[in-house]
Design an enzyme around this catalytic site. Structure first.
Site, PDB file in Angstrom:
ATOM      1  N   LYS A  74      -9.511   2.399  -2.034  1.00  0.00           N
ATOM      2  CA  LYS A  74      -9.411   1.703  -0.838  1.00  0.00           C
ATOM      3  C   LYS A  74     -11.336   2.005  -0.358  1.00  0.00           C
ATOM      4  O   LYS A  74     -11.302   3.108  -0.620  1.00  0.00           O
ATOM      5  CB  LYS A  74      -8.914   2.075  -0.273  1.00  0.00           C
ATOM      6  CG  LYS A  74      -8.600   1.717   1.265  1.00  0.00           C
ATOM      7  CD  LYS A  74      -7.211   2.148   2.492  1.00  0.00           C
ATOM      8  CE  LYS A  74      -7.355   1.831   3.608  1.00  0.00           C
ATOM      9  NZ  LYS A  74      -5.639   2.383   3.826  1.00  0.00           N
ATOM     10  N   CYS A  89      -5.513  -2.696   2.467  1.00  0.00           N
ATOM     11  CA  CYS A  89      -5.408  -2.532   3.686  1.00  0.00           C
ATOM     12  C   CYS A  89      -6.991  -2.811   4.673  1.00  0.00           C
ATOM     13  O   CYS A  89      -7.223  -4.086   4.797  1.00  0.00           O
ATOM     14  CB  CYS A  89      -4.211  -1.563   3.972  1.00  0.00           C
ATOM     15  SG  CYS A  89      -3.775  -1.766   5.901  1.00  0.00           S
ATOM     16  N   GLU A 133       0.809  -0.980  -0.326  1.00  0.00           N
ATOM     17  CA  GLU A 133       0.537  -0.648   0.053  1.00  0.00           C
ATOM     18  C   GLU A 133       0.602   0.999   0.098  1.00  0.00           C
ATOM     19  O   GLU A 133       1.561   1.394   0.702  1.00  0.00           O
ATOM     20  CB  GLU A 133      -0.659  -0.263   0.605  1.00  0.00           C
ATOM     21  CG  GLU A 133      -1.611   1.128   1.484  1.00  0.00           C
ATOM     22  CD  GLU A 133      -2.645   1.261   3.023  1.00  0.00           C
ATOM     23  OE1 GLU A 133      -2.268   0.063   3.499  1.00  0.00           O
ATOM     24  OE2 GLU A 133      -4.047   1.844   2.243  1.00  0.00           O
TER      25      GLU A 133
HETATM   26  N1  LIG Z   1      -3.285   1.055   5.693  1.00  0.00           N
HETATM   27  C1  LIG Z   1      -4.357   0.930   6.823  1.00  0.00           C
HETATM   28  O1  LIG Z   1      -5.503   0.817   6.186  1.00  0.00           O
HETATM   29  N2  LIG Z   1      -3.962   0.565   8.134  1.00  0.00           N
HETATM   30  C2  LIG Z   1      -5.384  -0.029   9.174  1.00  0.00           C
HETATM   31  C3  LIG Z   1      -4.076  -0.635   9.738  1.00  0.00           C
HETATM   32  C4  LIG Z   1      -4.847  -2.344   9.755  1.00  0.00           C
HETATM   33  O2  LIG Z   1      -5.936  -2.179   9.329  1.00  0.00           O
HETATM   34  O3  LIG Z   1      -4.661  -3.185  10.678  1.00  0.00           O
END
Ligand SMILES: NC(=O)NCCC(=O)O
Length: 412
Positions: free
Chosen positions: A221, A258, A146
Site C-alpha cells: 500500500k 484503499c 483489504e
Molecule cells: N483502509 C484505508 O486506507 N481506509 C481509509 C479510508 C478511506 O480511504 O476511505
C-alpha cells in the site's frame, strides 16, 4: 425486521423497503440502486440509471446469468451475487479480449474477542463458498478485500492485532493457491504482511497468485490514512514497491490499496505502466468516504483508460477495549459501518450497480479489454494538453509517446 439487532440476527440482511434505524441505513434497502428501483416508475428509473451508471457501447450495461452452482451457493450462504458484461466494439485486427473478473466483499466471521486462529479459520470458511461460486462461474481473476484475514483493528492502536500478520507465503496464500489451481484462477490476496526476511517489518500488502498457484508478485500500500479512526500508520509504513503492473494469463493488472484511491498520481502511474484492470481493495466507513466511493474509481477508469474493481468490507466490528483517535470525540468501541458497495467501473464511463451495503457478496463481470484502447482517445488528448504543466519529465515523455502512438493509429 426493523432494528439493528434484528438485522444482525438475520445475517446482516435488511428487509427491503422497511424503515430501520441501523447505523449506515438507507431505510432498509441494500443499495442506492435497489432503493431507486423500488421507488421510481420504470421509465424514470431507466433514465436515472442512464445518468448514474452511464452507457456501455451506447446501451445500458447488460446483466448476465451465472450457473446454478453459483446461485445455489449464494442462496445457501446468503451472499449477494450479481453479474454483468462490459462490451467493446468489434475491431478488424484484434479479436475481443474477454476476461471474467470477480470481487468478494465480506464481514468478519467471529467476534474480535475470539482466538486469533479461530477468527482466521472462520474467515477462510466464510469466503470459501464465494470463491467456489466464482470458480463455478468461470471467473478468471478474483480480488478479495483489504486485510481480509482480520478485523480492521487499526483503529485501536493496540499492538496485539499484529498477530494477524502473515508472511507472503503464509496461511492465506496457501489456502488461495490451492483454489487458484483448482479453478485456474488468478487471485489477489490483500493481507497484513509480516516481512520475515527483513526484521519482521509489517506492511499492508496484496499478493498476486497466478492461475497455477504460483506467486507472481506483491504490491504494498502506497498511502497510509491518518484520518478519523484510521490509525493505520501505527502499524505499517508507506509501501516500497512503487506502482507495479503484473502480466497475468488473463490481462495486465495492478492493485491500488484503499487510501491510495484518493491520490490521482497512483492511478496515473498504474495506467502509464500499462494496467488494463486496477483493483482497489478497501476498508472504509460511511461517514468518511461514502459520497466519494462511486466517484473516485470511476473517474480513474475514465482518466486512465482501464477497468477498476472497487471492494469494501461490510458490517460493524466491535473491539474489546474502547479507543479514541485524538480528535476530541468520546471513546468508542467500533469503527462505524463498513458499507460494502463493491462494483466495477469501465474506461467508457459506464459502471455496474453496487453490491449490498450489508451482506457479503460476489460481483462478477465480463470485460472486453479492447475497450481500454477504444476509450483512450479522449484521455490522450487531455494528457497532451497537460504536458507543459508538468515538471515530471519521465511522465511527460511517456504521455507524449502515448499521444504519438494514438496519433499514428488515427492515421491508419
Ligand atoms: N483502509 C484505508 O486506507 N481506509 C481509509 C479510508 C478511506 O480511504 O476511505
Amino acid at each position: 425486521m426493523g432494528s439493528h439487532k434484528e438485522r444482525e440476527e438475520n445475517g446482516g440482511a435488511a428487509a427491503e423497503g422497511q424503515e430501520i434505524s441501523a447505523p449506515g441505513s438507507i431505510h432498509g434497502f441494500e443499495s442506492l440502486h435497489r432503493l431507486l428501483e423500488a421507488n421510481l416508475k420504470p421509465p424514470i428509473f431507466q433514465e436515472v440509471s442512464r445518468l448514474l451508471l452511464g452507457l456501455n457501447c451506447g446501451r445500458p450495461l447488460q446483466r448476465v446469468s451465472l450457473p446454478m452452482a453459483a446461485t445455489t451457493l449464494s442462496e445457501a450462504h446468503n451472499f449477494d451475487l450479481q453479474a454483468f458484461c462490459f462490451q467493446a466494439d468489434a475491431e478488424f485486427l484484434r479479436q475481443p479480449q474477454i476476461v471474467r473478473v470477480g470481487l468478494i466483499q465480506n464481514s468478519i466471521a467471529l467476534p474480535t474477542t475470539a482466538h486469533i486462529a479461530d477468527q482466521k479459520n472462520a474467515l477462510m470458511q466464510k469466503v470459501k463458498p464465494m470463491i467456489d461460486a466464482a470458480g463455478a462461474s468461470g471467473v478468471n481473476i478474483l480480488c478479495l478485500q483489504e486485510a481480509w484475514m482480520m478485523p480492521f483493528a487499526f483503529c485501536t492502536r493496540e499492538k496485539r492485532w499484529c498477530e494477524f500478520a502473515e508472511p507472503v507465503n503464509g496461511e492465506s496464500t496457501q489456502f488461495l493457491q490451492k483454489l487458484a489451481r483448482e479453478y485456474n484462477m488468478v487471485i489477489v490476496n490483500p493481507i497484513l504482511e509480516r516481512d520475515v526476511n527483513h526484521g519482521e517489518t509489517i506492511w499492508n500488502t496484496a499478493i498476486l497468485i497466478g492461475n497455477h498457484g504460483n506467486i507472481i508478485g506483491i504490491h504494498r500500500k502506497n498511502h497510509i490514512p491518518r484520518v478519523g479512526d484510521f490509525n493505520e500508520s501505527t502499524y505499517y509504513m508507506e509501501g516500497n514497491t512503487g506502482h507495479p503492473v503484473f502480466e497475468t494469463a488473463y490481462g495486465k493488472i495492478a492493485i491500488n490499496i484503499c487510501y491510495g484511491r484518493h491520490q490521482p498520481l497512483n492511478w496515473l502511474a498504474f495506467g502509464l505502466n500499462g494496467a488494463e484492470i486496477v483493483f482497489n481493495p478497501s476498508a472504509t466507513v460511511g461517514e468518511l468516504s461514502e459520497p466519494m466511493w462511486p466517484i473516485e474509481a470511476r473517474n480513474a477508469a475514465i482518466a486512465n483508460s482501464y477497468f477498476v474493481g472497487s471492494i469494501n468490507r461490510v458490517g460493524t466490528e466491535i473491539f474489546p477495549n474502547a479507543f479514541t483517535s485524538g480528535d476530541g470525540k468520546p471513546e468508542h468501541s467500533d469503527f462505524g459501518h463498513f458499507y460494502g458497495s463493491s462494483h466495477f467501473s469501465a474506461p467508457d464511463a459506464s459502471c455496474t450497480p453496487s453490491l449490498s451495503r450489508y451482506r457479503d457478496g460476489l460481483m462478477v463481470s465480463d470485460m472486453d479489454l479492447n475497450l481500454c484502447r477504444q476509450s483512450s482517445l479522449i484521455p490522450c488528448c487531455r494528457r497532451e494538453n497537460n504536458l507543459d504543466k508538468r515538471n515530471d519529465l519521465a511522465a511527460s515523455e511517456q504521455l507524449f509517446c502515448c499521444f504519438i502512438v494514438q496519433e499514428s493509429s488515427d492515421i491508419k
